[in-house]
Design an enzyme around this catalytic site. Structure first.
Site, short mmCIF file in Angstrom:
data_model
loop_
_atom_site.label_atom_id
_atom_site.label_comp_id
_atom_site.label_asym_id
_atom_site.label_seq_id
_atom_site.Cartn_x
_atom_site.Cartn_y
_atom_site.Cartn_z
N ASP A 1 0.83 -1.20 0.00
CA ASP A 1 0.00 0.00 0.00
C ASP A 1 0.87 1.26 0.00
O ASP A 1 1.97 1.26 0.55
CB ASP A 1 -0.90 -0.01 1.25
CG ASP A 1 -2.13 0.85 1.08
OD1 ASP A 1 -2.34 1.40 -0.02
OD2 ASP A 1 -2.90 0.98 2.05
N HIS B 1 3.84 3.27 -8.72
CA HIS B 1 3.59 1.85 -9.04
C HIS B 1 4.86 1.19 -9.58
O HIS B 1 5.18 0.05 -9.21
CB HIS B 1 2.47 1.73 -10.07
CG HIS B 1 1.13 2.15 -9.54
ND1 HIS B 1 0.59 1.62 -8.39
CD2 HIS B 1 0.22 3.04 -10.02
CE1 HIS B 1 -0.60 2.17 -8.19
NE2 HIS B 1 -0.84 3.03 -9.15
N LEU C 1 12.02 -20.50 -3.38
CA LEU C 1 10.94 -19.65 -2.89
C LEU C 1 9.78 -19.62 -3.88
O LEU C 1 9.98 -19.44 -5.08
CB LEU C 1 11.48 -18.24 -2.69
CG LEU C 1 10.51 -17.19 -2.15
CD1 LEU C 1 10.14 -17.47 -0.69
CD2 LEU C 1 11.13 -15.78 -2.27
#
Length: 226
Positions: free
Chosen positions: A13, A30, A124
């Site tokens: 956020d 972004h 991962l």
């Protein structure tokens, strides 16, 4: 015995606020946010964390301006190319949790290909929650369970109908930008998650912040209702 940090999730956020505070176009926030996704992956790979989830676009985000949506879709398209190259080089697996509609079919096909191209990786696992809503995931799982003729309606049987059911429950959820709410992020897997709220906007997160989140997790005592 200390709890294991297997799955950590980030509600990314504050990208737009970070840009506005610096007099930059919101799009730049972004772009910087996607750079931080890669940084976090680099911090976590090879360590105790086996799964990391990022909430990158929710089912509610379609209400944003068309210009912003177009930019985000293009950014994601480019990010997939970059992430697949990285994943194949570094033994990382990519999965995407979310709904295909109303995503551009070409973009969704590219997402599915990214999953296939990295499905055999043993390092991962990176879970991108894209066009994702926690309630929608549960509704879609219920539909699949009903279609499969499920008769054992238990939490253990139900969870196998979730998006990518192999992704385990969350151990820690991190939300940036000073916000303290879950916003529908992986509602089923968040049942016993610890929470960590950072005041920094997501593009301002640094490697030491990631390390501090891990230390914070290990300082907590998880009782799971006991």
């Amino acid at each position: 015995m200390a709890s294991e940090l297997t799955h950590i999730g980030f509600i990314a956020d504050g990208n737009r606020r970070w840009a506005r505070e610096r007099g930059l176009p919101t799009f730049e926030g972004h772009r910087k946010g996607f750079d931080k996704v890669e940084m976090i992956i680099d911090q976590l790979k090879g360590g105790e964390v086996k799964y990391v989830s990022f909430f990158v676009f929710s089912t509610e985000n379609w209400d944003r301006s068309q210009d912003e949506i177009n930019y985000l879709m293009k950014l994601l398209d480019n990010m997939i190319d970059r992430m697949v190259k990285k994943a194949q080089k570094e033994n990382l697996r990519i999965v995407v949790c979310g709904r295909p509609e109303p995503v551009d079919p070409k973009l969704w096909a590219k997402i599915c290909k990214a999953e296939r191209d990295t499905q055999d990786a043993t390092g991962l696992t990176i879970c991108f929650c894209f066009n994702y809503g926690g309630r929608w995931e549960i509704v879609d799982a219920a539909k699949r369970a009903a279609e499969a003729g499920e008769v054992d309606w238990s939490p253990e049987s139900f969870c196998k109908y979730l998006y990518h059911p192999e992704v385990p429950d969350l151990d820690m959820i991190v939300r940036t930008s000073g916000e303290e709410r879950i916003s529908g992020f992986q509602l089923w897997r968040a049942a016993y998650a610890e929470f960590c709220f950072l005041t920094k906007h997501f593009p301002a997160v640094e490697p030491e912040d990631v390390n501090e989140v891990i230390r914070e997790f290990h300082s907590r005592h998880r009782r799971f209702g006991k």
